[in-house]
Design a protein around this motif. Sequence first.
Motif, mmCIF file in Angstrom:
data_model
loop_
_atom_site.group_PDB
_atom_site.id
_atom_site.type_symbol
_atom_site.label_atom_id
_atom_site.label_comp_id
_atom_site.label_asym_id
_atom_site.label_seq_id
_atom_site.Cartn_x
_atom_site.Cartn_y
_atom_site.Cartn_z
ATOM 1 N N VAL A 1 -5.566 -3.403 1.590
ATOM 2 C CA VAL A 1 -5.030 -4.042 0.380
ATOM 3 C C VAL A 1 -5.016 -5.554 0.540
ATOM 4 O O VAL A 1 -5.421 -6.305 -0.356
ATOM 5 C CB VAL A 1 -3.612 -3.520 0.074
ATOM 6 C CG1 VAL A 1 -2.954 -4.364 -1.028
ATOM 7 C CG2 VAL A 1 -3.662 -2.064 -0.357
ATOM 8 N N LYS B 1 -6.678 -1.727 -5.607
ATOM 9 C CA LYS B 1 -6.792 -2.411 -4.317
ATOM 10 C C LYS B 1 -6.467 -1.478 -3.149
ATOM 11 O O LYS B 1 -6.934 -1.682 -2.024
ATOM 12 C CB LYS B 1 -5.848 -3.620 -4.268
ATOM 13 C CG LYS B 1 -6.056 -4.632 -5.385
ATOM 14 C CD LYS B 1 -7.387 -5.341 -5.264
ATOM 15 C CE LYS B 1 -7.520 -6.435 -6.322
ATOM 16 N NZ LYS B 1 -8.838 -7.113 -6.248
ATOM 17 N N ASP B 2 -5.664 -0.472 -3.425
ATOM 18 C CA ASP B 2 -5.241 0.482 -2.394
ATOM 19 C C ASP B 2 -6.228 1.647 -2.377
ATOM 20 O O ASP B 2 -5.919 2.768 -2.778
ATOM 21 C CB ASP B 2 -3.829 0.974 -2.712
ATOM 22 C CG ASP B 2 -3.161 1.645 -1.529
ATOM 23 O OD1 ASP B 2 -3.705 1.581 -0.407
ATOM 24 O OD2 ASP B 2 -2.074 2.234 -1.720
ATOM 25 N N SER C 1 0.835 -1.197 0.000
ATOM 26 C CA SER C 1 0.000 0.000 0.000
ATOM 27 C C SER C 1 0.867 1.244 0.000
ATOM 28 O O SER C 1 1.601 1.502 0.960
ATOM 29 C CB SER C 1 -0.929 0.017 1.224
ATOM 30 O OG SER C 1 -1.535 1.279 1.371
#
Length: 273
Positions: free
Chosen positions: A184, A134-135, A78
């Motif tokens: 994440v 995803k972050d 992340s």
Amino acid sequence: MKGNTKKPIQVVRTWVRRQPPKVKVFLAFTIAIAALIFIRMVVYDHDNLFIAAEAVHALGISVLIYKLATEKTCAGLSLKSQELTAIFLGSRLYCSVVMEYDVHTLLDLATLAATIWVIYMMRFNLNASYMLEKDNVPNYYVVIPCAVLSLVVHPTTQHHIINRILWAFCVYLEAVSVLPQLRVMQNTKIVEPFTAHYVFALGVARFLSCAHWILQVLDTRGGLLTALGYGLWPSMVLLSEIVQTFILADFCYYYVQSVMGGQLVLRLPSGVV
């Protein structure tokens, strides 16, 4: 013989896995108390625990640097957590310089430099492998509440008001800076080894730091709380340390379970972190 050696471990793992959440929490609490008692017996100068916590954090960053340098990928990491880490380290470094220049200042400087290098690599050299989708925890979701809380609850010492607010801000931000990284991992469900080692190192560092504060309070019979100031601030310091530890406790449990099972890749079940 090898199978017989592993069997007791497998039995314990299976038994723990079948227990309801409340029993797991009780077991974790019991283990934490036992660890605190053990540390108090073997570590005479509890200030060394805080230094050890910072050293373990630096070791975790070193693991990330090794990952980025050798595997040429930042997948699973992340960027937002690294940025939050740089913010609280920068704030703490400033407070350390103007308020209490000591060995912690040098440790924070080294960790901040390493964190900035990780951010640079993720933003520029390895940007193609960064998992942006995803972050997905905006930094202002974390920074703004910490900033507001630091304005309301901060030390009541004789330092300048700006320094006291920054001190509180870095304490609060450090407590929750790992949340984007956990998000994440929650989104991917599969955590590769180096990322798992890094987050586990953060968990160990947080436990050592929390142990430092708890044992210092016990040793001074509460005198440390008065030294930190009055009002809500001393309690918020301890609460922040405990929050940091419990945020990472669930992940550390599955990490240890994975290592004991000989798995290199950590697979998180639904609902973890």
